[in-house]
Scaffold this motif. Structure first.
Motif, PDB file in Angstrom:
ATOM      1  N   UNK A  34      -0.290   6.461  -7.400  1.00 17.52           N
ATOM      2  CA  UNK A  34      -1.404   5.292  -7.953  1.00 17.52           C
ATOM      3  C   UNK A  34      -2.829   4.804  -7.460  1.00 17.52           C
ATOM      4  N   UNK A  35      -3.884   4.840  -8.164  1.00 15.60           N
ATOM      5  CA  UNK A  35      -5.033   3.744  -7.719  1.00 15.60           C
ATOM      6  C   UNK A  35      -4.291   2.499  -7.340  1.00 15.60           C
ATOM      7  N   UNK A  36      -4.850   1.193  -6.254  1.00 13.01           N
ATOM      8  CA  UNK A  36      -4.973   0.523  -6.588  1.00 13.01           C
ATOM      9  C   UNK A  36      -5.250  -0.328  -5.841  1.00 13.01           C
ATOM     10  N   UNK A  37      -5.797  -1.453  -6.251  1.00 16.50           N
ATOM     11  CA  UNK A  37      -6.448  -2.717  -5.675  1.00 16.50           C
ATOM     12  C   UNK A  37      -5.590  -4.247  -4.899  1.00 16.50           C
ATOM     13  N   UNK A  38      -6.223  -4.436  -3.882  1.00 18.08           N
ATOM     14  CA  UNK A  38      -5.587  -5.399  -3.925  1.00 18.08           C
ATOM     15  C   UNK A  38      -6.227  -6.389  -2.947  1.00 18.08           C
ATOM     16  N   UNK A  39      -6.283  -8.072  -2.278  1.00 17.34           N
ATOM     17  CA  UNK A  39      -6.880  -8.356  -1.495  1.00 17.34           C
ATOM     18  C   UNK A  39      -5.925  -9.310  -0.191  1.00 17.34           C
ATOM     19  N   UNK A  40      -6.940  -8.900   0.572  1.00 15.79           N
ATOM     20  CA  UNK A  40      -6.027  -9.340   1.701  1.00 15.79           C
ATOM     21  C   UNK A  40      -6.872 -10.473   2.825  1.00 15.79           C
ATOM     22  N   UNK A  41      -6.920 -10.788   4.468  1.00 11.48           N
ATOM     23  CA  UNK A  41      -6.705 -11.515   5.077  1.00 11.48           C
ATOM     24  C   UNK A  41      -7.109 -10.534   6.399  1.00 11.48           C
ATOM     25  N   UNK A  71       0.953  -1.124   0.266  1.00  9.54           N
ATOM     26  CA  UNK A  71      -0.225  -0.117   0.155  1.00  9.54           C
ATOM     27  C   UNK A  71       0.657   0.958   0.096  1.00  9.54           C
ATOM     28  N   UNK A  72       1.794   0.942   0.799  1.00  5.08           N
ATOM     29  CA  UNK A  72       2.972   2.615   0.853  1.00  5.08           C
ATOM     30  C   UNK A  72       2.976   2.791   0.004  1.00  5.08           C
TER      31      UNK A  72
END
Length: 727
Positions: free
Chosen positions: A270-277, A262-263
């Motif tokens: 930049x916009x971003x998307x990610x998956x995590x628990x 994320x950092x």
């Protein structure tokens, strides 16, 4: 001094003429000198100085007043005023109004000065009581007055006005209000839009399945989290705003990479998307899909805003989906092949259907043209009453058959998306008059009353008058058919309009047999009737209402019905008609009262070439042409038509489309290539009545199109048009 010198000169020259005049002149000179000496003495003593200062002060006041007027007249979106309310507030009159009143209130300065209540009358009723209360308070305290209100201009436009004023009492006891009005409509609209936007944001945030959040881009500490966070993960909102909360509750396997990822994206803006628990409060693991947007200030990341979506169920099903993927791919492949075959079969069936309908239309129209044409010719020869009655029935049957053919073709065109609406001037009173004249005999035969109620409507409307009339005829024909006593009413009114369009509602009411509630739902379905057994008594194909609904929808409206069994029914439809710009001219050319008579009078002896392969139809058309005084050459096919056109000069050519050896389209192209070909009008007269057929005729070079079976009046009008105007 100059006057004095001139006087002395005149004195010198008049001494020789008359001594008496010399003494009189000396007297005037003495007076002038005396007045000058007195004025100089008064001025030196300072007696006239106050009067000169008063005159200068008056000039300064006039200049100041002019500057104030100029400023007030140029105040953008507002006006300056002075209002005298007298001693007891019963008197209201404006003593000054700037020219902004015309733009703001829509009235002139003179009207406002003459009648102050004209402005007060514009205030919306809902604002008057509040305005009077504020005004009374300011009047009692002689303090400043400020209020927002709505006014309705003479043109109906509603505007928001900000009024700022201050009362003051004059020496004579009158109270005068000096104030300014500003147009704040755009500000109010912006405020309304902003409030609506804020409310939409709250509704979206509260209704979304995800967690909407905002965090500091440097510390990753949350500054806002939606209520969904507590519902989904169990932690109260205040816990989310604690430093390090998000990192502390990441799944152990994701703590090492998620913050760094994320950092790194934040550093690049930049916009971003990610998956995590994420570990919920009760200890169970939740899969989150985080969609993050970076908001920068002065080129540096300042805020992170995003939405967390629970994808736990999706993750759990992915494994199951993986197991079935290969199997599904095989199924999809098989189904795709089946759908491709079904699509090809459907397209082939649609082409076959269109071809069949076109062929059937042509095959039915051709003999029907012979039937109706022969009936007209027989009638022209004179008949006994019994024979005339039988011929009426024959022509009615032919007309009914043609209506059925046209209805089937219209429905087919609508279903195929090929029905194109025209855009031409629409006169609603003319359409209603045509419908009335068409059905009048049937209405009178059943002794029914026919009522027409028509409200005012905007002029210069554009639409498809033919389709409007068709829809009305469908309704009215049914109303007359199913009504044995009472009345049939036709109503027309505008239900809504804007600057570009008017929505018109047409209603047909009858006192007929009515329709049961459970049958209303299928009324507008093709080939359906409220009761299919009724066809034995009343007849009909069940297409009229279906076509009317489809036409209404094509015209931007809708259709429906209301009915009470045994009482009657109301059938309605709406249509959107465009507003045309007024040109000040009337382009509706009147049709000739008797086109056949005008043909005999104006064009007798002109030569017409008739290309028609069907013998009976050729004979019928030739007889109509000869009755109109025209000389006719007949060709049985396109080849013969081209040969005759090459040898002779014709004033008009009537061309069939389907003919042996050479069709009418090819024959037209060859005639246009001849030296005289471009000048002669060529009119298609064919049983091919589809819009595509008409387009093919025009593309080949024809000038007009007559569909078989033709009506004698329309046929003669078309002949008169082209023989009078040429190509």
């Amino acid at each position: 001094v100059a006057a004095w010198v001139q006087g002395l000169a005149e004195l010198f020259f008049t001494l020789y003429a008359d001594v008496t005049d010399v003494f009189n002149l000396l007297g005037h000179v003495y007076k002038a000198v005396a007045y000058a000496m007195v004025y100089r003495a008064l001025f030196a003593a300072g007696v006239l100085a106050p009067y000169r200062e008063l005159d200068a002060e008056r000039r300064r006041l006039r200049e100041s007043e002019q500057r104030i007027r100029t400023l007030s007249d140029n105040l953008p979106g507002g006006l300056v005023y002075q209002l005298d309310v007298g001693i007891d507030r019963k008197q209201r009159c404006f003593t000054y109004l700037s020219s902004g009143i015309e733009q703001l209130h829509g009235i002139s300065v003179e009207e406002g000065l003459a009648n102050a209540m004209a402005l007060y009358g514009q205030v919306e009723p809902e604002d008057r009581a509040r305005l009077a209360e504020l005004e009374a308070r300011a009047m009692a305290e002689l303090g400043p007055f400020s209020a927002e209100m709505r006014i309705r201009r003479p043109d109906g436009q509603v505007r928001w006005i900000l009024v700022r004023s201050a009362p003051r009492r004059l020496a004579n006891g009158h109270v005068v209000w000096d104030g300014v009005e500003l147009d704040i409509t755009e500000v109010k609209q912006a405020e309304t839009a902003l409030k609506a936007s804020e409310q939409r944001f709250r509704d979206i945030v509260n209704s979304t399945d995800g967690i909407v959040w905002e965090a500091d881009a440097q510390t990753f500490e949350f500054t806002f989290v939606s209520q969904k966070a507590e519902e989904l993960l169990g932690f109260p909102i205040e816990d989310w705003c604690r430093p390090g909360f998000w990192v502390d509750h990441l799944h152990p396997d994701d703590k090492s990479w998620a913050p760094d990822y994320c950092a790194s994206c934040t550093g690049r803006l930049e916009p971003h998307d990610f998956e995590y628990r994420f570990v919920a409060r009760d200890g169970h693991t939740v899969w989150l899909h985080d969609i993050v947007t970076v908001v920068a200030e002065e080129g540096r990341p300042r805020w992170l805003r995003g939405i967390m979506i629970d994808i736990t169920q999706r993750k759990e099903t992915e494994l199951e989906l993986d197991r079935h993927r290969n199997h599904l791919e095989a199924i999809v492949k098989d189904r795709t092949a089946e759908l491709t075959l079904a699509k090809e079969a459907a397209e082939a069936a649609n082409v076959a259907k269109s071809t069949f309908l076109a062929n059937m239309s042509h095959e039915i129209r051709t003999p029907l043209n012979a039937i109706t044409g022969m009936a007209r010719l027989i009638r022209r020869g004179g008949l006994s009453p019994d024979q005339s009655d039988r011929l009426d029935k024959l022509e009615a049957a032919g007309g009914h058959l043609l209506d059925i053919i046209n209805a089937i073709l219209d429905l087919s065109k609508i279903e195929a998306g090929k029905l194109q609406l025209e855009e031409s001037p629409v006169r609603l009173d003319g359409i209603i008059g045509n419908v009335r004249s068409i059905l009048l005999n049937r209405i009178e035969a059943k002794h029914l009353a026919f009522k027409v109620e028509m409200a005012d409507y905007p002029g210069d409307l554009l639409g498809d008058p033919v389709r409007l009339q068709q829809a009305l005829l469908n309704y009215l024909t049914n109303a007359v058919k199913f009504t044995d006593a009472g009345f049939v009413a036709l109503r027309c009114r505008v239900v809504r309009e804007d600057e570009a369009s008017a929505w018109v509602r047409f209603e047909v009411q009858d006192t007929g047999i009515g329709i049961k509630p459970d049958a209303l739902a299928k009324l507008f379905v093709a080939f359906e009737q409220a009761d299919n057994t009724m066809t034995r008594k009343y007849g009909g194909t069940g297409l009229g209402l279906a076509i009317t609904r489809q036409l209404a929808r094509l015209m931007g409206g809708e259709a429906g019905a209301e009915s009470v069994p045994g009482v009657g029914s109301i059938f309605w439809f709406t249509a959107r008609l465009k507003k045309a710009a007024r040109t000040g001219t009337n382009n509706d050319a009147p049709l000739p009262a008797d086109a056949e008579a005008l043909l005999l009078q104006l064009h007798a002896g002109k030569r017409v070439l008739l290309a028609e392969d069907e013998p009976v139809n050729r004979e019928i058309v030739q007889m109509h042409l000869e009755d109109a005084g025209l000389k006719v050459d007949a060709a049985e096919d396109g080849v013969e038509a081209v040969e005759l056109a090459g040898r002779n000069a014709y004033d008009l050519i009537l061309m069939d489309m389907q003919m042996p050896r050479m069709n009418g389209l090819e024959a037209t192209r060859k005639i246009r290539e001849m030296e005289s070909g471009p000048r002669v009008p060529i009119v298609a007269m064919t049983a091919n009545a589809f819009a595509e057929d008409k387009a093919l005729c025009f593309e080949a070079g024809m000038d007009d199109h007559i569909a078989k079976p033709f009506k004698a009046e329309a046929f003669f009008e078309t002949l008169l048009k082209w023989l009078s105007a040429g190509r």
